[in-house]
Design a protein around this motif. Structure first.
Motif, PDB file in Angstrom:
ATOM      1  N   GLU A 441      11.593  11.480   2.946  1.00 47.01           N
ATOM      2  CA  GLU A 441      10.202  11.446   2.518  1.00 47.01           C
ATOM      3  C   GLU A 441       9.453  12.721   2.893  1.00 47.01           C
ATOM      4  O   GLU A 441       8.300  12.885   2.540  1.00 47.01           O
ATOM      5  CB  GLU A 441       9.490  10.240   3.144  1.00 47.01           C
ATOM      6  CG  GLU A 441       9.999   8.892   2.663  1.00 47.01           C
ATOM      7  CD  GLU A 441       9.696   8.660   1.192  1.00 47.01           C
ATOM      8  OE1 GLU A 441       8.702   9.224   0.690  1.00 47.01           O
ATOM      9  OE2 GLU A 441      10.459   7.935   0.529  1.00 47.01           O
ATOM     10  N   ILE A 442      10.104  13.602   3.624  1.00 45.75           N
ATOM     11  CA  ILE A 442       9.425  14.804   4.101  1.00 45.75           C
ATOM     12  C   ILE A 442       9.662  15.948   3.131  1.00 45.75           C
ATOM     13  O   ILE A 442      10.829  16.298   2.841  1.00 45.75           O
ATOM     14  CB  ILE A 442       9.918  15.181   5.507  1.00 45.75           C
ATOM     15  CG1 ILE A 442       9.648  14.036   6.491  1.00 45.75           C
ATOM     16  CG2 ILE A 442       9.256  16.462   5.993  1.00 45.75           C
ATOM     17  CD1 ILE A 442      10.231  14.272   7.854  1.00 45.75           C
ATOM     18  N   ASP A 443       8.564  16.494   2.611  1.00 47.16           N
ATOM     19  CA  ASP A 443       8.627  17.663   1.745  1.00 47.16           C
ATOM     20  C   ASP A 443       8.093  18.852   2.532  1.00 47.16           C
ATOM     21  O   ASP A 443       6.953  18.830   3.012  1.00 47.16           O
ATOM     22  CB  ASP A 443       7.809  17.423   0.480  1.00 47.16           C
ATOM     23  CG  ASP A 443       7.969  18.585  -0.524  1.00 47.16           C
ATOM     24  OD1 ASP A 443       8.761  19.511  -0.225  1.00 47.16           O
ATOM     25  OD2 ASP A 443       7.295  18.535  -1.547  1.00 47.16           O
ATOM     26  N   ASN A 449      13.751  19.555   0.718  1.00 45.86           N
ATOM     27  CA  ASN A 449      13.560  18.440   1.651  1.00 45.86           C
ATOM     28  C   ASN A 449      14.082  18.813   3.054  1.00 45.86           C
ATOM     29  O   ASN A 449      14.847  19.764   3.224  1.00 45.86           O
ATOM     30  CB  ASN A 449      14.257  17.187   1.127  1.00 45.86           C
ATOM     31  CG  ASN A 449      13.596  16.616  -0.127  1.00 45.86           C
ATOM     32  OD1 ASN A 449      12.382  16.763  -0.298  1.00 45.86           O
ATOM     33  ND2 ASN A 449      14.385  16.003  -0.992  1.00 45.86           N
ATOM     34  N   ARG A 468       6.132  12.017   8.301  1.00 49.18           N
ATOM     35  CA  ARG A 468       5.032  11.677   7.398  1.00 49.18           C
ATOM     36  C   ARG A 468       4.601  10.253   7.665  1.00 49.18           C
ATOM     37  O   ARG A 468       5.430   9.343   7.764  1.00 49.18           O
ATOM     38  CB  ARG A 468       5.468  11.812   5.942  1.00 49.18           C
ATOM     39  CG  ARG A 468       5.783  13.262   5.540  1.00 49.18           C
ATOM     40  CD  ARG A 468       6.022  13.386   4.056  1.00 49.18           C
ATOM     41  NE  ARG A 468       4.841  13.026   3.314  1.00 49.18           N
ATOM     42  CZ  ARG A 468       4.726  13.110   1.987  1.00 49.18           C
ATOM     43  NH1 ARG A 468       5.762  13.553   1.271  1.00 49.18           N
ATOM     44  NH2 ARG A 468       3.615  12.766   1.381  1.00 49.18           N
ATOM     45  N   THR A 471       4.265   7.433   2.573  1.00 50.40           N
ATOM     46  CA  THR A 471       5.307   7.804   1.620  1.00 50.40           C
ATOM     47  C   THR A 471       4.676   8.547   0.449  1.00 50.40           C
ATOM     48  O   THR A 471       3.444   8.700   0.363  1.00 50.40           O
ATOM     49  CB  THR A 471       6.027   6.536   1.112  1.00 50.40           C
ATOM     50  OG1 THR A 471       5.083   5.711   0.431  1.00 50.40           O
ATOM     51  CG2 THR A 471       6.643   5.774   2.290  1.00 50.40           C
ATOM     52  N   SER A 472       5.503   8.997  -0.436  1.00 52.47           N
ATOM     53  CA  SER A 472       4.995   9.720  -1.617  1.00 52.47           C
ATOM     54  C   SER A 472       4.164   8.814  -2.529  1.00 52.47           C
ATOM     55  O   SER A 472       3.312   9.283  -3.278  1.00 52.47           O
ATOM     56  CB  SER A 472       6.166  10.316  -2.420  1.00 52.47           C
ATOM     57  OG  SER A 472       7.076   9.280  -2.814  1.00 52.47           O
ATOM     58  N   GLU A 473       4.359   7.489  -2.453  1.00 47.07           N
ATOM     59  CA  GLU A 473       3.549   6.550  -3.236  1.00 47.07           C
ATOM     60  C   GLU A 473       2.264   6.191  -2.526  1.00 47.07           C
ATOM     61  O   GLU A 473       1.459   5.394  -3.017  1.00 47.07           O
ATOM     62  CB  GLU A 473       4.340   5.268  -3.540  1.00 47.07           C
ATOM     63  CG  GLU A 473       5.444   5.447  -4.583  1.00 47.07           C
ATOM     64  CD  GLU A 473       6.695   6.041  -3.977  1.00 47.07           C
ATOM     65  OE1 GLU A 473       6.752   6.134  -2.694  1.00 47.07           O
ATOM     66  OE2 GLU A 473       7.624   6.444  -4.703  1.00 47.07           O
ATOM     67  N   GLY A 474       2.050   6.681  -1.295  1.00 46.55           N
ATOM     68  CA  GLY A 474       0.829   6.383  -0.566  1.00 46.55           C
ATOM     69  C   GLY A 474       0.917   5.173   0.352  1.00 46.55           C
ATOM     70  O   GLY A 474      -0.071   4.786   0.955  1.00 46.55           O
ATOM     71  N   ASP A 475       2.091   4.600   0.450  1.00 42.34           N
ATOM     72  CA  ASP A 475       2.264   3.464   1.373  1.00 42.34           C
ATOM     73  C   ASP A 475       2.537   3.967   2.793  1.00 42.34           C
ATOM     74  O   ASP A 475       2.925   5.113   3.008  1.00 42.34           O
ATOM     75  CB  ASP A 475       3.418   2.577   0.884  1.00 42.34           C
ATOM     76  CG  ASP A 475       3.147   1.996  -0.500  1.00 42.34           C
ATOM     77  OD1 ASP A 475       1.956   1.776  -0.792  1.00 42.34           O
ATOM     78  OD2 ASP A 475       4.133   1.782  -1.244  1.00 42.34           O
ATOM     79  N   ASN A 477       4.469   4.697   5.969  1.00 39.86           N
ATOM     80  CA  ASN A 477       5.874   5.082   6.145  1.00 39.86           C
ATOM     81  C   ASN A 477       6.414   4.488   7.451  1.00 39.86           C
ATOM     82  O   ASN A 477       6.003   4.895   8.545  1.00 39.86           O
ATOM     83  CB  ASN A 477       5.986   6.603   6.156  1.00 39.86           C
ATOM     84  CG  ASN A 477       7.429   7.069   6.198  1.00 39.86           C
ATOM     85  OD1 ASN A 477       8.358   6.279   6.036  1.00 39.86           O
ATOM     86  ND2 ASN A 477       7.602   8.373   6.381  1.00 39.86           N
ATOM     87  N   LYS A 480       8.072   7.130  10.005  1.00 41.51           N
ATOM     88  CA  LYS A 480       7.283   8.343  10.175  1.00 41.51           C
ATOM     89  C   LYS A 480       7.807   9.228  11.309  1.00 41.51           C
ATOM     90  O   LYS A 480       7.543  10.424  11.344  1.00 41.51           O
ATOM     91  CB  LYS A 480       5.823   7.989  10.405  1.00 41.51           C
ATOM     92  CG  LYS A 480       5.573   7.199  11.682  1.00 41.51           C
ATOM     93  CD  LYS A 480       4.106   6.900  11.841  1.00 41.51           C
ATOM     94  CE  LYS A 480       3.813   6.122  13.120  1.00 41.51           C
ATOM     95  NZ  LYS A 480       2.379   5.846  13.265  1.00 41.51           N
TER      96      LYS A 480
END
Length: 802
Positions: A441-443, A449, A468, A471-475, A477, A480
């Motif tokens: 999930e880390i960019d 990645n 993070r 997540t990329s969907e905003g939920d 994580n 983390k």
């Protein structure tokens, strides 16, 4: 302990006791008592195996099979990879005890207790007492007549009974006692007794029993040998000093050639028969625990002493003159019945037989009455055995040792050590947990990645990690924190518990033996005072005092045996002259005493040198006495040279009392001297006043006398002066009278002359007048010019008497 007795009767004749058959019965009885198997074991084997195991523990080499059995599962050890070598805990404590005790030095002291020695000591003591009692009289005679009545040195004469007792203990020593001490020390040094002493101290600590043997032969003289307690056999006793045993011996494994040398009567056929027919079972004897020690060229021989009694019988015959004649007979002698001319004297005395037998056979190598038996001169009916044995902690025949007390704790320490190895082998290092989904999930912002390798490198190098929260969907994580540490501390508590158990059993060993930290100096408490540590060390020494006392007992027994054996050397040994010369190297003055040394009877005692703690206590007492000025420096030097702390303290108290008494006497003398000086000052002052008054009176008297003398002289001078004045006055008066007479005469003469002059003048004047009248001259003055008048300036009143 059940002991079966197979010995022959001692109530038989002396002739039968000296027979070969009787000696064989005794030897076989000893063999049956010690080597007869009952329930698969025997007394000798049990003792030997127990001592062997204790020695292995003392070396840190005990068997590890019990530990394997404890940790194995049905005998399977395939999953264990451990170091089975025993932890050498017990050797440390054994070395502390043995080395500490063996280093204690001592002196062998001989005390002459025969009538001659006692008489010399008594005579010397009485001579000192006589000098002490007659000291004032002796001093008076010495000063008055110049005769010295002292039998001893006046300067070293004791002043009290207490000082006399100390003097007898410290300073008095007979020459024969010095010779005896030197002889014993020479024999001990010749036998390397210091090495033997360390060995039996080791046995006393490890096995609980120690033994030595003294023997005599004409080639070597007296020899002191170490005896292995594992090879000892002895009759049943409950005495820790083995003073009531009636037999004692030892088993030796010797080669055939040594056997032939020791027993030269054996023929080659006898030796061959011995080798072929030795029939002992290895399970019965000392090869049972180690079959590698078996050797077909060696045999086991049991050497033993057997104590019994013999009858001294004498035939008493009355001669024709009425005297009695005594003849020595054997114990079968009986005087003829009804014959009053014959009688019988008899007494029973102890005697010792020496024997040797090859174990497992009926071959008796030696059986004879011991030569040169050691009999105390105070009681010739007693006899001492060649072996000296002591077991300080024996009860009902069972022997306990210091090592035996702690073998169980040593086993527990070894098991704890093995458990520690197990725990250590199963412990794993701390790890990390890596959440791969969290990393996905880390960019990083550059289109790539965060891969696991880069994350681990960053974490291990910097301790930081990127994560993070959403997540990329905003939920939210859940991953983390993608990297987390895994704490694997499951073995830490076990380690601490096992270490505590290890220390517990180590402390139990210290508690059971009494060898605390202060004794071995391993972990002394930094907060403990020095005095507390010294007290702890002293208590630890007390806990092992029985081992020290047992060793001193053996040394005392050996010294007593050597003292009795010296008689054998001087009387029988061909090395007599060499032995006497060896003693004479130390003190030539004792050579004469040495020639008669066997005639004396000595009491032997051991004077133990003080240990460091006792020396420190004595030195502390000396320093305190010096600081308080209760003793002089010379007293301190004398005290430090005394080896016995008890005697040193007694002398310290005596010197302190004498110093205090001297100081008090000196102070009293100073007071008396001061008072006397004051009195003398007052007397001198008074005498000075008297002398002053006397001088004043004398001066006044002299002054008066001088005045009187002056007055007398003045009066005498006045008398003389008056006499002279009177004479002068008389002379002057005479002269005056004479002058007056002359004056009268002159006056008369003058009158006459003037009268004549006047007559002449008148005649002249008349002539002149006549001439004037005749010549008619002028008138003429006939008055004087003034020089013929006598004035009032002449006074004779100053010549009148005063």
């Amino acid at each position: 302990m059940v002991v079966k007795n197979y010995f022959p009767s001692q109530v038989v004749s002396d002739v039968e006791k000296m027979s070969y058959d009787y000696g064989l019965k005794v030897a076989k009885a000893i063999e049956a008592e010690w080597f007869h198997n009952e329930r698969g074991s025997n007394r000798y084997k049990t003792n030997h195996n127990n001592f062997h195991n204790l020695r292995l523990y003392a070396r840190g080499e005990q068997s590890i099979q019990k530990y394997k059995d404890e940790l194995s599962i049905n005998g399977d050890l395939s999953y264990l990879n451990l170091d089975w070598k025993p932890v050498p805990i017990i050797p440390k404590f054994v070395d502390i005890v043995v080395n500490g005790i063996a280093e204690r030095t001592y002196d062998v002291k001989a005390y002459s207790q025969d009538p001659n020695g006692v008489a010399k000591r008594t005579q010397y003591m009485e001579s000192i007492l006589t000098d002490m009692r007659t000291q004032e009289f002796n001093d008076y005679v010495g000063e008055a007549f110049g005769v010295d009545l002292y039998e001893n040195d006046k300067d070293t004469l004791p002043e009290s009974q207490e000082e006399l007792d100390l003097h007898m203990q410290l300073n008095y020593k007979q020459a024969v006692e010095i010779a005896e001490e030197q002889a014993i020390n020479t024999l001990l040094n010749g036998s390397n007794y210091e090495l033997t002493k360390k060995r039996f101290y080791y046995d006393l600590t490890v096995l609980g029993i120690g033994a030595v043997k003294t023997s005599f032969n004409t080639s070597e003289g007296v020899v002191v040998d170490y005896v292995d307690p594992a090879d000892l056999v002895y009759s049943y006793t409950e005495s820790p000093y083995f003073d009531d045993v009636y037999y004692v011996g030892e088993v030796k494994t010797i080669p055939i050639n040594e056997l032939a040398k020791q027993f030269p009567h054996l023929t080659p056929e006898d030796l061959e028969d011995i080798v072929k027919n030795k029939n002992y079972q290895s399970s019965n004897y000392n090869q049972g625990y180690n079959r590698s020690e078996q050797d077909t060229n060696k045999v086991q021989v049991l050497y033993f002493n057997y104590k019994t009694y013999m009858n001294e019988v004498y035939k008493v015959k009355e001669t024709g003159t009425g005297a009695d004649k005594i003849l020595s007979k054997d114990d079968t002698f009986n005087p003829p019945e009804g014959d009053g001319n014959f009688g019988k004297l008899q007494r029973s005395i102890e005697c010792l037989y020496d024997g040797a037998i090859i174990l497992g056979t009926d071959k008796l190598l030696k059986w004879e009455m011991a030569r040169n038996m050691m009999r105390p001169k105070s009681d010739f009916t007693k006899v001492k055995m060649n072996y000296s044995i002591v077991a300080p902690r024996m009860y009902k025949g069972r022997i306990e040792s210091l090592v035996q007390r702690i073998t169980g704790f040593a086993d527990m320490i070894q098991l704890t050590h093995l458990k520690l190895q197990q725990v250590l082998s199963r412990m794993v290092p701390d790890g990390v947990y890596l959440d791969a989904d969290g990393l996905a999930e880390i960019d990083l912002g550059n289109g790539t990645n965060y891969n696991p390798q880069e994350a681990l490198n960053m974490f291990f190098q910097t301790g930081s990690v990127i994560g993070r929260s959403f997540t990329s969907e905003g939920d939210m994580n859940p991953g983390k924190v993608p990297i987390q540490e895994i704490q694997s501390g499951s073995g830490g508590n076990k380690m601490q518990s096992l270490i505590g158990t290890y220390n517990y059993y180590l402390q139990m060993i210290r508690d059971v033996t009494g060898l605390n930290e202060a004794r071995d100096g391993s972990t002394p408490d930094k907060n403990a005072l020095v005095g507390i540590q010294k007290m702890a060390a002293a208590n630890s020494n007390t806990a092992t005092r029985h081992i020290l006392q047992s060793g001193l007992f053996l040394t005392k027994e050996v010294a007593e045996c050597l003292s009795l054996r010296i008689s054998d050397i001087i009387e029988y040994s061909p090395t007599k002259n060499a032995f006497i010369q060896a003693i004479g190297v130390h003190n030539v003055a004792t050579l004469e005493e040495m020639s008669n040394l066997h005639l004396y009877d000595f009491g032997i005692f051991i004077e133990l040198m003080p240990d460091e703690e006792e020396k420190a206590m004595l030195e502390n007492n000396i320093q305190m006495a010096l600081q308080q000025q209760n003793i002089e420096l010379e007293d301190a030097i004398d005290l430090r040279e005394i080896k016995s702390v008890k005697l040193a303290n007694q002398l310290l108290k005596l010197r302190r009392k004498k110093k205090i008494a001297r100081d008090q006497q000196l102070a009293q003398q100073n007071i008396q001297a001061q008072a006397q000086a004051n009195m003398q000052t007052q007397q001198a002052s008074a005498q000075l006043e008297v002398q002053k008054e006397q001088a004043k009176m004398q001066s006044e008297a002299q002054l008066e006398q001088m005045k009187a003398q002056l007055d007398a002289q003045k009066q005498a001078q006045e008398v003389e002066y008056k006499k002279q004045l009177m004479e002068l006055e008389f002379q002057m008066n005479m002269q005056l009278k004479q002058m007056e007479t002359q004056s009268v005469q002159a006056k008369e003469k003058e009158k006459e002359d003037r009268k004549d002059e006047r007559t002449r003048i008148q005649a002249s004047q008349q002539s002149e007048l006549i001439d004037q009248r005749k010549s008619e001259k002028p008138p003429k003055n006939f008055e004087s010019a003034g020089n013929d008048i006598l004035g009032g300036g002449f006074d004779l009143g100053s010549f009148d008497p005063r």
